[in-house]
Design a protein around this motif. Structure first.
Motif, mmCIF file in Angstrom:
data_model
loop_
_atom_site.group_PDB
_atom_site.id
_atom_site.type_symbol
_atom_site.label_atom_id
_atom_site.label_comp_id
_atom_site.label_asym_id
_atom_site.label_seq_id
_atom_site.Cartn_x
_atom_site.Cartn_y
_atom_site.Cartn_z
ATOM 1 N N UNK A 61 0.817 -1.199 0.000
ATOM 2 C CA UNK A 61 0.000 0.000 0.000
ATOM 3 C C UNK A 61 0.858 1.258 0.000
ATOM 4 N N UNK A 62 0.275 2.356 -0.471
ATOM 5 C CA UNK A 62 0.944 3.652 -0.390
ATOM 6 C C UNK A 62 0.927 4.129 1.055
ATOM 7 N N UNK A 63 1.870 5.013 1.393
ATOM 8 C CA UNK A 63 1.880 5.528 2.753
ATOM 9 C C UNK A 63 3.022 6.491 2.999
ATOM 10 N N UNK A 64 3.168 6.858 4.265
ATOM 11 C CA UNK A 64 4.184 7.797 4.695
ATOM 12 C C UNK A 64 5.058 7.152 5.764
ATOM 13 N N UNK A 65 6.330 7.507 5.763
ATOM 14 C CA UNK A 65 7.216 7.098 6.843
ATOM 15 C C UNK A 65 7.364 8.286 7.781
ATOM 16 N N UNK A 66 6.954 8.101 9.035
ATOM 17 C CA UNK A 66 7.095 9.143 10.053
ATOM 18 C C UNK A 66 8.328 8.860 10.889
ATOM 19 N N UNK A 67 9.228 9.827 10.968
ATOM 20 C CA UNK A 67 10.414 9.712 11.824
ATOM 21 C C UNK A 67 10.060 10.272 13.188
ATOM 22 N N UNK A 68 10.239 9.484 14.250
ATOM 23 C CA UNK A 68 9.866 9.913 15.582
ATOM 24 C C UNK A 68 10.799 11.017 16.083
ATOM 25 N N UNK A 69 10.232 11.902 16.901
ATOM 26 C CA UNK A 69 11.020 12.969 17.512
ATOM 27 C C UNK A 69 11.900 12.394 18.630
ATOM 28 N N UNK A 70 13.074 13.002 18.886
ATOM 29 C CA UNK A 70 13.955 12.494 19.948
ATOM 30 C C UNK A 70 13.268 12.442 21.313
ATOM 31 N N UNK A 71 12.365 13.405 21.588
ATOM 32 C CA UNK A 71 11.703 13.469 22.895
ATOM 33 C C UNK A 71 10.736 12.318 23.122
ATOM 34 N N UNK A 72 10.444 11.550 22.073
ATOM 35 C CA UNK A 72 9.489 10.452 22.197
ATOM 36 C C UNK A 72 10.180 9.119 22.469
ATOM 37 N N UNK A 73 11.446 9.168 22.904
ATOM 38 C CA UNK A 73 12.219 7.934 23.120
ATOM 39 C C UNK A 73 11.550 7.009 24.129
ATOM 40 N N UNK A 74 10.995 7.569 25.204
ATOM 41 C CA UNK A 74 10.373 6.723 26.232
ATOM 42 C C UNK A 74 9.173 5.979 25.666
ATOM 43 N N UNK A 75 8.377 6.634 24.845
ATOM 44 C CA UNK A 75 7.215 5.972 24.239
ATOM 45 C C UNK A 75 7.662 4.896 23.253
#
Length: 206
Positions: A73-87
């Motif tokens: 399928x088509x889609x997007x790759x989201x790069x996580x923010x550094x502050x979201x490391x715990x999640x």
């Protein structure tokens, strides 16, 4: 901020979409939306095995066209923010089986970055900080000197598009990492809950 929904029926399908090669992790999200590279997004992640939906901040890193012959399928790759490391570590740890008995939250937290002020009960001083996430049950605030657990306070926010500040009563649920203040909301009147819902509505719509 744009919201993207990512739903995975199994741990295997999640890790097949997980972009571990990115510096802070990321995720391929099937979607027909065409967001520009660098657009801030919140990925609302649900997967078999997670106790809750988890909302993670990121930015659009890449776009993938569909590959019909492979059924991709088509889609997007989201790069996580550094502050979201715990999640990120929580999600990966739960789905790998490294974290067990993860507690279920009643309300999913919405990641955000907003200036915040709070005043402790019985004190005149106003403390400044940054709102990091919020839900109907509570919030996380970054501040220089978090007050002790159990301290009653009044949190003041100016949500996106609001003409003025809105205040919510709460108490300190925990203080982590020396600069993270966990707030448990305790509105004592119907107007307080209305203001809280309005803050969350405006953050989601921004």
């Amino acid at each position: 901020m744009e919201f993207l929904k990512a739903r995975f029926p199994s741990q295997e399908s999640f890790f097949a979409a997980y972009a571990g090669e990115l510096p802070h992790g990321g995720l391929f999200v099937p979607t027909t939306r065409t967001l520009a590279l660098g657009t801030p997004v919140v990925v609302e992640l649900a997967c078999q095995g997670l106790p809750n939906h988890v909302l993670v901040r990121g930015r659009v890193h890449a776009r993938r066209p569909p590959i019909t012959r492979r059924g991709a399928r088509a889609g997007l790759v989201a790069a996580f923010e550094p502050e979201e490391a715990a999640k990120r570590e929580f999600v990966c740890g739960v789905l790998r089986g490294e974290i067990r008995d993860a507690s279920r939250r009643r309300h999913p937290r919405i990641p955000v970055s907003l200036p915040a002020r709070f005043r402790c009960a019985g004190a005149a001083a106003v403390n400044r900080g940054e709102l990091l996430d919020i839900a109907l049950g509570g919030a996380l605030v970054r501040t220089a000197a978090p007050p002790p657990q159990g301290t009653r306070l009044l949190l003041t926010l100016v949500p996106p598009g609001a003409l003025g500040a809105l205040e919510i009563a709460g108490e300190v649920a925990h203080a982590r990492r020396g600069d993270r203040l966990g707030v448990r909301f305790a509105p004592r009147d119907p107007g307080g809950m209305h203001r809280l819902r309005e803050i969350i509505r405006r953050i989601r719509a921004a």
